[in-house]
Design an enzyme around this catalytic site. Structure first.
Site, PDB file in Angstrom:
ATOM      1  N   LYS A  22      -4.851  29.333 -28.184  1.00 26.86           N
ATOM      2  CA  LYS A  22      -3.883  29.210 -29.280  1.00 26.86           C
ATOM      3  C   LYS A  22      -3.726  30.534 -30.014  1.00 26.86           C
ATOM      4  CE  LYS A  22      -4.878  28.041 -33.357  1.00 26.86           C
ATOM      5  NZ  LYS A  22      -4.997  28.628 -34.740  1.00 26.86           N
ATOM      6  N   ASN A  23      -4.844  31.195 -30.307  1.00 27.99           N
ATOM      7  CA  ASN A  23      -4.784  32.432 -31.077  1.00 27.99           C
ATOM      8  C   ASN A  23      -4.185  33.591 -30.291  1.00 27.99           C
ATOM      9  OD1 ASN A  23      -5.874  31.218 -33.337  1.00 27.99           O
ATOM     10  ND2 ASN A  23      -7.971  31.828 -32.883  1.00 27.99           N
ATOM     11  N   CYS A 116      -4.889  29.434 -48.730  1.00 28.74           N
ATOM     12  CA  CYS A 116      -5.556  28.885 -47.551  1.00 28.74           C
ATOM     13  C   CYS A 116      -6.828  28.189 -47.989  1.00 28.74           C
ATOM     14  CB  CYS A 116      -5.880  29.997 -46.552  1.00 28.74           C
ATOM     15  SG  CYS A 116      -6.731  29.425 -45.074  1.00 28.74           S
ATOM     16  N   ARG A 121      -6.575  35.100 -47.393  1.00 29.80           N
ATOM     17  CA  ARG A 121      -6.246  35.876 -46.196  1.00 29.80           C
ATOM     18  C   ARG A 121      -5.077  36.789 -46.544  1.00 29.80           C
ATOM     19  NH1 ARG A 121      -6.468  31.690 -41.021  1.00 29.80           N
ATOM     20  NH2 ARG A 121      -8.551  30.914 -41.364  1.00 29.80           N
ATOM     21  N   PRO A 122      -5.319  37.888 -47.224  1.00 26.86           N
ATOM     22  CA  PRO A 122      -4.228  38.719 -47.739  1.00 26.86           C
ATOM     23  C   PRO A 122      -3.446  39.397 -46.629  1.00 26.86           C
ATOM     24  CG  PRO A 122      -6.334  39.825 -48.016  1.00 26.86           C
ATOM     25  CD  PRO A 122      -6.654  38.445 -47.545  1.00 26.86           C
ATOM     26  N   VAL A 123      -2.178  39.699 -46.953  1.00 28.19           N
ATOM     27  CA  VAL A 123      -1.296  40.374 -45.992  1.00 28.19           C
ATOM     28  C   VAL A 123      -1.194  41.865 -46.306  1.00 28.19           C
ATOM     29  CG1 VAL A 123       0.030  38.275 -45.577  1.00 28.19           C
ATOM     30  CG2 VAL A 123       0.786  39.876 -47.354  1.00 28.19           C
ATOM     31  N   ASP A 311     -14.937  31.128 -36.264  1.00 30.59           N
ATOM     32  CA  ASP A 311     -14.280  29.895 -35.816  1.00 30.59           C
ATOM     33  C   ASP A 311     -15.221  28.943 -35.088  1.00 30.59           C
ATOM     34  OD1 ASP A 311     -11.849  30.503 -36.913  1.00 30.59           O
ATOM     35  OD2 ASP A 311     -10.876  31.072 -35.036  1.00 30.59           O
ATOM     36  N   ARG A 403      -3.599  21.273 -34.807  1.00 32.00           N
ATOM     37  CA  ARG A 403      -3.120  22.659 -34.877  1.00 32.00           C
ATOM     38  C   ARG A 403      -3.646  23.489 -33.706  1.00 32.00           C
ATOM     39  NH1 ARG A 403      -5.435  25.529 -39.126  1.00 32.00           N
ATOM     40  NH2 ARG A 403      -4.294  27.237 -38.150  1.00 32.00           N
TER      41      ARG A 403
END
Length: 432
Positions: A22-23, A116, A121-123, A311, A403
């Site tokens: 998925k990732n 989240c 989880r900054p951009v 994860d 997901r």
């Protein structure tokens, strides 16, 4: 909304095939925007995150066809440079559209991602990287409006963040740089297999990328990319989750096909250290796992690849809950990622969480209870605990697990588990 009813204590045995990652799939699907020629991507898992990404690509004007795990995407000239909030809000990984949209159209408008449940989880690293290539960034009406009217120009960018290199940030910068003028060097690049898979896909399209899988990636910009065919790598987190299932006290031993031994080293090593049996075939594409006769407690310190993945810490916490002795799990990537522990305690686990560290004292058995998933990997941990628990467990908010796990119910049934997905009319346990 659905819930999963799991009848614990069933003997697990048999064989399952691991799905595509998925990732890895998400940035590869986004990278299809980099060319106006069709691309064909195989082993794309049928999970809600990839479905959302395909919906966004369709909304932008791409032609999307999906059949039996293979996706064909064609992005003609004239596709939109603006994504809607309604689609993007469903998936934080939609930020990986930034790189290909800027490379292809030299402008894009993307909604800022929201909060989240497992932490911030900054951009900022994504924006810093695109600015380094010459783009202008402004925020208006909750959107990031990014423009590079003169095109992107290669440079050297350091992608190290507070918790180590950023995977999607490295992906974004690679995708932006493939059509930039000159050479781009990514320092402190993420080394994850999913980054390497994206680089391999881009190189098949005609990009010139060197060093993927190391801390320094070099991209030589090209004029144009073309279509290609690509098969996504196996999902190492799904494989790790089923490896844990194979070492539960109800397992007789299970075999996993379509794995990559190289990607699984930190997970395999930990299970072996904890006394379990892990045996790969000669080429490392299949693995047999079963519980050890004398399982031992263990310690986890999450780190970027090739370290132990964040994860996979929730799933191992479920196994540690039934392992004699005291185990310790410290998450250096997402210190707040322990919401599964309170739900495991509802099932009888002995866990104390403090300052990003969980201390687990193994108990002889767990009992079924109504529990509530809080995020993707937490939901997997609850399923694992439910398989080994006495009695019936109801896992609410099952959309979290949808997901990232393809056909989880069917795969568990292949192993002998008794699981049933039913409509969740009550919504699960209520918070105080």
């Amino acid at each position: 909304m659905d819930k999963l009813i799991v009848e614990g204590g069933q003997n697990l045995s048999g064989t399952v095939n691991i799905s595509g990652s998925k990732n890895a799939s998400l940035p590869i699907l986004a990278a299809a925007l980099l060319t106006d020629e069709p691309v064909r991507i195989s082993r794309v898992p049928d999970v809600s995150d990839t479905n959302y990404m395909l919906q966004i690509l369709s909304q932008l004007g791409a032609s999307v066809e999906r059949s039996s795990g293979t996706v064909r995407i064609e992005s003609p000239d004239g596709i939109s440079s603006s994504a809607s909030y309604e689609q993007v809000r469903k998936m934080r990984a939609s930020i990986c559209l930034l790189g290909p949209m800027m490379a292809r159209m030299k402008r894009c408008t993307l909604p800022l991602p929201g909060g989240c449940v497992i932490g911030d989880r900054p951009v900022d690293l994504h924006l810093r990287a695109i600015q380094a290539l010459g783009a202008r960034v402004r925020v208006k009406g909750g959107n990031m409006v990014i423009e590079a009217p003169n095109g992107l120009v290669g440079t050297t960018v350091d992608m190290r963040g507070d918790s180590g290199p950023t995977v999607l940030g490295t992906d974004n910068l690679m995708m932006a740089a493939v059509l930039a003028k000159g050479k781009t060097v990514i320092e402190s690049a993420a080394r994850e297999p999913e980054v390497v898979d994206l680089a391999n896909f881009l190189n098949k399209m005609g990009a010139r990328i060197e060093g993927a899988g190391s801390r320094t990636i070099t991209i030589h910009g090209v004029e144009k990319l073309h279509g290609c065919e690509h098969t996504v790598i196996p999902d190492r987190i799904e494989a790790g989750t089923f490896m844990v299932a194979g070492t539960l006290n109800v397992s007789q031993g299970i075999t996993l096909n379509r794995v990559c031994r190289e990607h699984m080293k930190s997970i395999s090593d930990l299970l072996v250290e904890c006394g379990h049996v892990v045996e790969y075939n000669e080429d490392g594409t299949s693995v047999f796992v079963k519980p050890g006769e004398r399982p031992r407690s263990g310690k986890i310190l999450t780190n970027p690849y090739p370290g132990y993945p964040t994860d996979m810490q929730a799933q191992m916490t479920a196994l540690f809950a039934l392992t004699p002795g005291i185990s310790v799990v410290k998450d250096t990537i997402f210190p707040q990622r322990f919401m599964h522990c309170s739900e495991l305690k509802r099932m009888g686990a002995n866990i104390k969480v403090d300052n990003g560290t969980a201390i687990i004292t193994g108990v002889e058995g767990l009992s079924g209870a109504p529990v509530m998933a809080s995020d993707l990997r937490a939901s997997a941990a609850l399923v694992l605990a439910a398989l080994a628990a006495e009695g019936t467990t109801e896992i609410h908010r099952l959309y979290h697990i949808d997901r990232g796990y393809e056909m989880l119910d069917d795969k568990l049934e292949l192993l002998g588990a008794k699981v049933k997905r039913v409509p969740d009319l009550e919504g699960g346990p209520q918070e105080d």
